[in-house]
Scaffold this motif. Structure first.
Motif, PDB file in Angstrom:
ATOM      1  N   VAL A 158       0.841  -1.196   0.000  1.00  0.00           N
ATOM      2  CA  VAL A 158       0.000   0.000   0.000  1.00  0.00           C
ATOM      3  C   VAL A 158       0.878   1.248   0.000  1.00  0.00           C
ATOM      4  CG1 VAL A 158      -1.715   1.313   1.340  1.00  0.00           C
ATOM      5  CG2 VAL A 158      -1.947  -1.158   1.086  1.00  0.00           C
ATOM      6  N   ASP A 159       0.477   2.229  -0.791  1.00  0.00           N
ATOM      7  CA  ASP A 159       1.190   3.505  -0.973  1.00  0.00           C
ATOM      8  C   ASP A 159       2.559   3.324  -1.630  1.00  0.00           C
ATOM      9  OD1 ASP A 159      -0.921   4.932   0.111  1.00  0.00           O
ATOM     10  OD2 ASP A 159      -0.114   4.862   2.134  1.00  0.00           O
ATOM     11  N   ARG A 160       2.716   2.246  -2.375  1.00  0.00           N
ATOM     12  CA  ARG A 160       3.944   2.017  -3.143  1.00  0.00           C
ATOM     13  C   ARG A 160       3.583   1.799  -4.602  1.00  0.00           C
ATOM     14  NH1 ARG A 160       7.604  -1.799   0.772  1.00  0.00           N
ATOM     15  NH2 ARG A 160       7.481  -0.406   2.541  1.00  0.00           N
ATOM     16  N   LYS A 161       4.525   2.087  -5.471  1.00  0.00           N
ATOM     17  CA  LYS A 161       4.299   1.874  -6.898  1.00  0.00           C
ATOM     18  C   LYS A 161       4.423   0.399  -7.209  1.00  0.00           C
ATOM     19  CE  LYS A 161       4.920   3.931 -11.321  1.00  0.00           C
ATOM     20  NZ  LYS A 161       5.492   5.010 -12.080  1.00  0.00           N
ATOM     21  N   ILE A 162       3.425  -0.120  -7.936  1.00  0.00           N
ATOM     22  CA  ILE A 162       3.403  -1.536  -8.276  1.00  0.00           C
ATOM     23  C   ILE A 162       3.166  -1.722  -9.771  1.00  0.00           C
ATOM     24  CG2 ILE A 162       2.593  -2.263  -6.000  1.00  0.00           C
ATOM     25  CD1 ILE A 162      -0.201  -2.667  -7.313  1.00  0.00           C
ATOM     26  N   PHE A 163       3.424  -2.938 -10.213  1.00  0.00           N
ATOM     27  CA  PHE A 163       3.154  -3.372 -11.582  1.00  0.00           C
ATOM     28  C   PHE A 163       2.106  -4.463 -11.517  1.00  0.00           C
ATOM     29  CE2 PHE A 163       4.085  -7.115 -14.204  1.00  0.00           C
ATOM     30  CZ  PHE A 163       3.734  -6.620 -15.453  1.00  0.00           C
ATOM     31  N   LEU A 164       1.137  -4.421 -12.436  1.00  0.00           N
ATOM     32  CA  LEU A 164       0.139  -5.481 -12.529  1.00  0.00           C
ATOM     33  C   LEU A 164       0.107  -6.024 -13.947  1.00  0.00           C
ATOM     34  CD1 LEU A 164      -3.012  -3.978 -10.745  1.00  0.00           C
ATOM     35  CD2 LEU A 164      -1.418  -5.646  -9.834  1.00  0.00           C
ATOM     36  N   LEU A 165       0.067  -7.340 -14.079  1.00  0.00           N
ATOM     37  CA  LEU A 165      -0.217  -7.994 -15.345  1.00  0.00           C
ATOM     38  C   LEU A 165      -1.620  -8.559 -15.212  1.00  0.00           C
ATOM     39  CD1 LEU A 165       0.505  -9.149 -18.138  1.00  0.00           C
ATOM     40  CD2 LEU A 165       1.472 -11.130 -16.950  1.00  0.00           C
TER      41      LEU A 165
END
Length: 166
Positions: free
Chosen positions: A36-43
């Motif tokens: 939470v509150d972090r940059k993430i990548f989603l596929l």
């Protein structure tokens, strides 16, 4: 003698490290707390790549991303002309809600190095990348339909689902 950072169950004492939820090994959607509150990548199941800041989630792993960018990667081999280099197109999507069942893969993004791999790729307009990707996906669906017909004629089943294009 016990280690200075260990705690004794019998005396009920604890240290500050035990207060952080990230230290626990969650096996449910609660494992997302550390992202939470972090940059993430989603596929996603439909093959889309999303990058954004995870703002919240629920018990079904439904996610809300803020400042979301959708990016399409096109390989040099995937193009009809082998003269084209590897390319990418991206567009800003803003706030994005993703249903948990559509997430194939999720990972943290190192914001210091997130764009380094893009330096060797050619940036093209998102609409052009999207059109080329849809053409590639149509060809794949047609090939899978042919494969399914061939396998069915032999009494076998093909598990391909059109919505799973990752």
């Amino acid at each position: 003698m016990s280690a200075p950072n260990s705690r004794s169950i019998s005396d009920g004492s604890s240290n500050a490290e035990d207060l952080y939820l990230e230290a626990y090994a969650f096996t449910t959607a609660a494992a997302l707390v550390g992202s939470v509150d972090r940059k993430i990548f989603l596929l996603l199941r439909d093959g889309r790549n999303l990058f954004g800041v995870l703002r919240t989630f629920d018990q079904f792993a439904n996610l809300v991303l803020q400042d979301t960018t959708e990016r399409i990667y096109l390989d040099a081999e995937g193009s009809k002309s082998l003269e084209k280099p590897a390319r990418f197109g991206e567009t800003y999507r803003g706030v994005f809600m993703v249903r948990g069942e559509n997430v194939v893969m999720m990972g943290a993004v190192d914001i210091d190095h997130e764009d380094e791999h893009l330096e060797v790729l050619q940036n093209i307009p998102f609409e052009a990348a999207e059109a080329e990707l849809k053409a590639i996906q149509r060809e794949r669906v047609q090939a899978e339909k042919q494969k399914t017909k061939s396998l069915l004629s032999r009494g076998l089943i093909n598990d391909f689902t059109k919505s799973d294009l990752y």
